[in-house]
Enzyme design. Structure first.
Site, PDB file in Angstrom:
ATOM      1  CD  GLU A  37     -11.681 -71.200 -26.572  1.00  0.00           C
ATOM      2  OE1 GLU A  37     -12.455 -70.383 -26.040  1.00  0.00           O
ATOM      3  OE2 GLU A  37     -12.046 -72.333 -26.955  1.00  0.00           O
ATOM      4  CE1 TYR A  41     -16.691 -76.484 -18.379  1.00  0.00           C
ATOM      5  CE2 TYR A  41     -16.493 -74.960 -16.556  1.00  0.00           C
ATOM      6  CZ  TYR A  41     -16.021 -75.448 -17.750  1.00  0.00           C
ATOM      7  OH  TYR A  41     -14.898 -74.906 -18.310  1.00  0.00           O
ATOM      8  NE  ARG A  82     -21.291 -70.496 -21.573  1.00  0.00           N
ATOM      9  CZ  ARG A  82     -20.199 -69.850 -21.158  1.00  0.00           C
ATOM     10  NH1 ARG A  82     -19.427 -69.226 -22.040  1.00  0.00           N
ATOM     11  NH2 ARG A  82     -19.883 -69.807 -19.900  1.00  0.00           N
ATOM     12  CE  LYS A 129     -18.243 -72.700 -18.807  1.00  0.00           C
ATOM     13  NZ  LYS A 129     -16.809 -72.559 -19.025  1.00  0.00           N
TER      14      LYS A 129
HETATM   15  N1  PMP Z   1     -12.990 -70.202 -23.470  1.00  0.00           N
HETATM   16  C1  PMP Z   1     -12.828 -71.292 -22.699  1.00  0.00           C
HETATM   17  C2  PMP Z   1     -12.158 -72.496 -23.284  1.00  0.00           C
HETATM   18  C3  PMP Z   1     -13.282 -71.296 -21.365  1.00  0.00           C
HETATM   19  O1  PMP Z   1     -13.123 -72.395 -20.602  1.00  0.00           O
HETATM   20  C4  PMP Z   1     -13.874 -70.124 -20.840  1.00  0.00           C
HETATM   21  C5  PMP Z   1     -14.322 -70.054 -19.401  1.00  0.00           C
HETATM   22  N2  PMP Z   1     -15.058 -71.115 -18.987  1.00  0.00           N
HETATM   23  C6  PMP Z   1     -14.024 -69.012 -21.683  1.00  0.00           C
HETATM   24  C7  PMP Z   1     -13.563 -69.083 -22.985  1.00  0.00           C
HETATM   25  C8  PMP Z   1     -14.659 -67.749 -21.182  1.00  0.00           C
HETATM   26  O2  PMP Z   1     -16.049 -67.885 -21.087  1.00  0.00           O
HETATM   27  P1  PMP Z   1     -16.887 -67.020 -20.038  1.00  0.00           P
HETATM   28  O3  PMP Z   1     -16.601 -65.580 -20.347  1.00  0.00           O
HETATM   29  O4  PMP Z   1     -18.293 -67.372 -20.330  1.00  0.00           O
HETATM   30  O5  PMP Z   1     -16.419 -67.415 -18.687  1.00  0.00           O
END
Ligand code: PMP
Length: 287
Positions: free
Chosen positions: A183, A33, A52, A151
């Site tokens: 994270e 996604y 991505r 993702k």
């Molecule tokens: N880490 C995780 C585990 C996430 O789910 C997300 C957001 N989907 C992010 C980091 C941040 O990614 P982005 O800046 O591309 O939204």
């Protein structure tokens, strides 16, 4: 009012949109996604998300049912049909719906991927009061699988993490592996020591955030020091500031970790400044 959503080539009212019970996204979490934010009716960093997405699909040997140009056109059409000024576009692609449940991947010539997109209206996304106040986090063990750089829609552990945060009366959880922060449940994590921004380096342990890439670029352009390295929970609790980034929260200050207050307990100077720069620069480049 019912939303118009996109499913496998069709724009439909949400209640008419259907996916098979044999869809591998449903049965196996075999899908990827993206979430792209919308500000001023325009898409923020669409290109980063499209790149991505392509990488996630490639890592899972999954076919893309649409080209990048088609994807942009679908995003724009949904934003327009649903009058989204501020909000999000959610996109999901799965390995499709074979005729039965089976662990083996279906032949892509016989089973096309499933693609679904829908919008979420979020007025006030950019001027979020949470950004003025800052958020509180707890730390929890990182019990996800080993390919967090892809993702995928396997979001059960992050959901459990959000529930653990909720039960503890805080806003989110930062996950910890071997003593080091990986994270947040749905965002990248940062601490600030003096003039230095510290965040875990890219690897299979974390999602390669699109907002992370942009924010680190803007930080370097603003002559801020950036260190991409592991940091411990203890180091985080003693930091001057902390923050998270994601497509839906942009840059959000963190003011408490496991009950330890950072600085004065209010957002410091680095995170709010980065938020301002990020919003300004990304809105300029929005499509
Ligand atoms: N880490 C995780 C585990 C996430 O789910 C997300 C957001 N989907 C992010 C980091 C941040 O990614 P982005 O800046 O591309 O939204």
């Amino acid at each position: 009012m019912s939303r118009i959503v996109y499913v496998n080539g069709e724009y439909l009212p949400e209640e008419e949109a259907k996916v098979s019970i044999f869809d591998r996204g449903f049965l196996m979490a075999d899908g990827v996604y993206e979430v792209t934010s919308v500000l001023g009716g325009k898409l923020i960093d669409f290109d980063g998300h499209a790149v991505r997405l392509e990488r996630s699909l490639k890592e899972l040997d999954m076919a893309s049912p649409v080209s990048k140009e088609e994807l942009l056109a679908i995003h724009r059409q949904l934003v327009s049909e649903n009058d989204v000024e501020e909000g999000l576009v959610y996109l999901q692609i799965t390995r499709g719906a074979p005729s039965d449940r089976d662990f083996a991947f279906p032949n892509p010539d016989e089973t096309p991927s499933t693609i679904v997109l829908f919008t979420q209206n979020k007025p006030g996304l950019a001027k979020s009061p949470a950004a003025q106040k800052g958020m509180k986090v707890i730390t929890i063990d990182d019990e996800r699988w080993g390919r967090r750089d892809i993702k995928t829609v396997q979001l059960l552990y992050p959901s459990m993490g959000k529930m653990m945060a909720k039960a503890a009366g805080v806003d989110d959880a930062w996950m910890v592996q071997d003593g080091f922060i990986t994270e947040g449940t749905s965002n990248n994590a940062y601490i600030v020591k003096g003039n230095t921004i510290i965040t875990r380096a890219l690897s299979n342990d974390i999602l390669h955030g699109i907002t992370r890439a942009a924010v680190l670029r803007f930080a370097a352009e603003a002559q801020m020091q950036v260190e991409e390295r592991n940091f411990t929970v203890e180091e985080a609790k003693e930091a001057d500031e902390a923050f998270i980034t994601s497509a839906s929260t942009f840059v959000m200050p963190v003011v408490e970790i496991d009950g330890a207050t950072l600085g004065t307990g209010a957002p410091g100077s680095v995170a709010p400044r980065l938020r301002e720069i990020y919003l300004e620069e990304s809105m300029k480049a929005a499509v």
